[in-house]
Design a protein around this motif. Structure first.
Motif, PDB file in Angstrom:
ATOM      1  N   ALA A 119       2.508 -33.108 103.500  1.00  0.00           N
ATOM      2  CA  ALA A 119       2.876 -32.217 102.398  1.00  0.00           C
ATOM      3  C   ALA A 119       2.812 -30.773 102.849  1.00  0.00           C
ATOM      4  O   ALA A 119       1.993 -30.416 103.716  1.00  0.00           O
ATOM      5  N   ARG A 120       3.679 -29.939 102.251  1.00  0.00           N
ATOM      6  CA  ARG A 120       3.696 -28.520 102.616  1.00  0.00           C
ATOM      7  C   ARG A 120       4.222 -27.697 101.445  1.00  0.00           C
ATOM      8  O   ARG A 120       5.140 -28.123 100.728  1.00  0.00           O
ATOM      9  N   GLY A 121       3.640 -26.518 101.251  1.00  0.00           N
ATOM     10  CA  GLY A 121       4.104 -25.628 100.196  1.00  0.00           C
ATOM     11  C   GLY A 121       3.408 -24.284 100.249  1.00  0.00           C
ATOM     12  O   GLY A 121       2.357 -24.122 100.883  1.00  0.00           O
ATOM     13  N   THR A 122       3.987 -23.281  99.574  1.00  0.00           N
ATOM     14  CA  THR A 122       3.431 -21.928  99.485  1.00  0.00           C
ATOM     15  C   THR A 122       3.164 -21.595  98.031  1.00  0.00           C
ATOM     16  O   THR A 122       4.037 -21.800  97.175  1.00  0.00           O
ATOM     17  N   PHE A 140      -2.013 -33.344 105.955  1.00  0.00           N
ATOM     18  CA  PHE A 140      -1.666 -34.579 106.653  1.00  0.00           C
ATOM     19  C   PHE A 140      -2.768 -35.591 106.391  1.00  0.00           C
ATOM     20  O   PHE A 140      -3.954 -35.253 106.406  1.00  0.00           O
ATOM     21  N   SER A 141      -2.383 -36.835 106.133  1.00  0.00           N
ATOM     22  CA  SER A 141      -3.376 -37.873 105.867  1.00  0.00           C
ATOM     23  C   SER A 141      -2.959 -39.185 106.518  1.00  0.00           C
ATOM     24  O   SER A 141      -1.770 -39.468 106.687  1.00  0.00           O
ATOM     25  N   LEU A 142      -3.952 -39.972 106.874  1.00  0.00           N
ATOM     26  CA  LEU A 142      -3.740 -41.287 107.475  1.00  0.00           C
ATOM     27  C   LEU A 142      -4.866 -42.186 106.983  1.00  0.00           C
ATOM     28  O   LEU A 142      -6.031 -41.955 107.321  1.00  0.00           O
ATOM     29  N   GLY A 143      -4.531 -43.193 106.161  1.00  0.00           N
ATOM     30  CA  GLY A 143      -5.601 -44.000 105.613  1.00  0.00           C
ATOM     31  C   GLY A 143      -5.117 -45.146 104.762  1.00  0.00           C
ATOM     32  O   GLY A 143      -3.950 -45.547 104.814  1.00  0.00           O
ATOM     33  N   VAL A 144      -6.040 -45.665 103.930  1.00  0.00           N
ATOM     34  CA  VAL A 144      -5.795 -46.862 103.124  1.00  0.00           C
ATOM     35  C   VAL A 144      -6.064 -46.552 101.656  1.00  0.00           C
ATOM     36  O   VAL A 144      -7.048 -45.877 101.327  1.00  0.00           O
ATOM     37  N   THR A 145      -5.177 -47.027 100.801  1.00  0.00           N
ATOM     38  CA  THR A 145      -5.325 -46.883  99.361  1.00  0.00           C
ATOM     39  C   THR A 145      -5.307 -48.258  98.698  1.00  0.00           C
ATOM     40  O   THR A 145      -4.390 -49.040  98.948  1.00  0.00           O
ATOM     41  N   PRO A 146      -6.293 -48.589  97.861  1.00  0.00           N
ATOM     42  CA  PRO A 146      -6.274 -49.859  97.128  1.00  0.00           C
ATOM     43  C   PRO A 146      -5.509 -49.705  95.818  1.00  0.00           C
ATOM     44  O   PRO A 146      -5.324 -48.589  95.311  1.00  0.00           O
ATOM     45  N   GLY A 147      -5.065 -50.833  95.275  1.00  0.00           N
ATOM     46  CA  GLY A 147      -4.355 -50.778  94.002  1.00  0.00           C
ATOM     47  C   GLY A 147      -4.161 -52.138  93.380  1.00  0.00           C
ATOM     48  O   GLY A 147      -4.508 -53.172  93.959  1.00  0.00           O
ATOM     49  N   PHE A 169      -6.297 -34.019 107.102  1.00  0.00           N
ATOM     50  CA  PHE A 169      -6.255 -32.715 107.762  1.00  0.00           C
ATOM     51  C   PHE A 169      -5.481 -31.747 106.872  1.00  0.00           C
ATOM     52  O   PHE A 169      -4.460 -32.106 106.280  1.00  0.00           O
ATOM     53  N   SER A 170      -5.970 -30.527 106.769  1.00  0.00           N
ATOM     54  CA  SER A 170      -5.247 -29.507 106.011  1.00  0.00           C
ATOM     55  C   SER A 170      -5.403 -28.159 106.691  1.00  0.00           C
ATOM     56  O   SER A 170      -6.406 -27.891 107.363  1.00  0.00           O
ATOM     57  N   GLU A 186     -11.315 -33.963 107.670  1.00  0.00           N
ATOM     58  CA  GLU A 186     -12.221 -34.768 106.853  1.00  0.00           C
ATOM     59  C   GLU A 186     -11.931 -36.246 107.062  1.00  0.00           C
ATOM     60  O   GLU A 186     -10.770 -36.667 107.136  1.00  0.00           O
ATOM     61  N   PHE A 187     -12.984 -37.048 107.153  1.00  0.00           N
ATOM     62  CA  PHE A 187     -12.832 -38.494 107.201  1.00  0.00           C
ATOM     63  C   PHE A 187     -13.830 -39.097 106.224  1.00  0.00           C
ATOM     64  O   PHE A 187     -15.014 -38.770 106.255  1.00  0.00           O
TER      65      PHE A 187
END
Length: 204
Positions: A119-122, A140-147, A169-170, A186-187
């Motif tokens: 994602a990116r924005g000003t 930027f993110s890399l991970g797992v989401t439950p649902g 990461f941001s 962050e992890f």
């Protein structure tokens, strides 16, 4: 070599010809505000509103496995009436994923979704009647989401995502002179209203 190439094309063609396609999207919303009271006098604090809209296309490559992607946006607004300031941030977002389903009943399935997000924005900062560009944000993110997925009918399904486990990461660029960039890593596990999204899918 030729046999291997033909086998790969055969597998791709087989999955493409037999894949179900789901189209839909998800919506996220959260809002917060604050107040402080001193000697019986109450003062409104800053308020925050966050909205996300992510159209989604998903391909079922097997009965319980799919790949897909979301392309959309998020919008965040923070308003501080006491200081006559308002900050708004619109961010473009893209998030490809792979998903595994685990049936819980005839109509309900649990899923684990592994994916990448960018994602990116000003942001825009308004003080009084003057608006200027503020910081530029990159996530930027890399991970797992439950649902959970609930089948309303054979073709229409509701989805609920909640929580996130992975790496994030941001960076924040203040666009000033001199220009400075702050970076954050962050992890871990993140569970709050911003990670909750309700979606709907229709099978073509």
């Amino acid at each position: 070599m030729k046999k291997s190439i033909l086998l790969i094309f055969a597998i791709v063609f087989y999955f493409g010809a037999n894949a179900q396609i789901h189209v839909g999207g998800s919506v996220g919303f959260s809002s917060s505000n604050s107040k402080s009271t001193t000697d019986g006098t109450t003062v409104e604090g800053p308020s925050n509103t966050n909205i996300s809209l992510m159209p989604d296309v998903e391909y079922m490559l097997a009965e319980n496995f799919s790949i897909g992607g979301q392309i959309g946006f998020s919008f965040n607004k923070t308003k501080d009436d006491a200081n006559d300031t308002e900050t708004s941030l619109f961010m473009f977002r893209i998030a490809p994923y792979a998903r595994m389903y685990f049936p819980l009943s005839e109509n309900i399935e649990f899923f684990g979704e592994g994916g990448v997000g960018f994602a990116r924005g000003t942001d825009k900062v308004t003080v009084g009647n003057t608006t200027n560009d503020g910081n530029t944000y990159t996530d930027f993110s890399l991970g797992v989401t439950p649902g959970l997925r609930y089948a309303i009918s054979e073709k229409l399904k509701l989805e609920l995502r909640a929580g996130y486990l992975g790496y994030m990461f941001s960076s924040v660029n203040n666009n000033g002179d001199p220009e400075t960039v702050e970076k954050y890593n962050e992890f871990g596990l993140n569970i709050n209203l911003s990670t909750v999204a309700l979606g709907i899918k229709y099978t073509l």
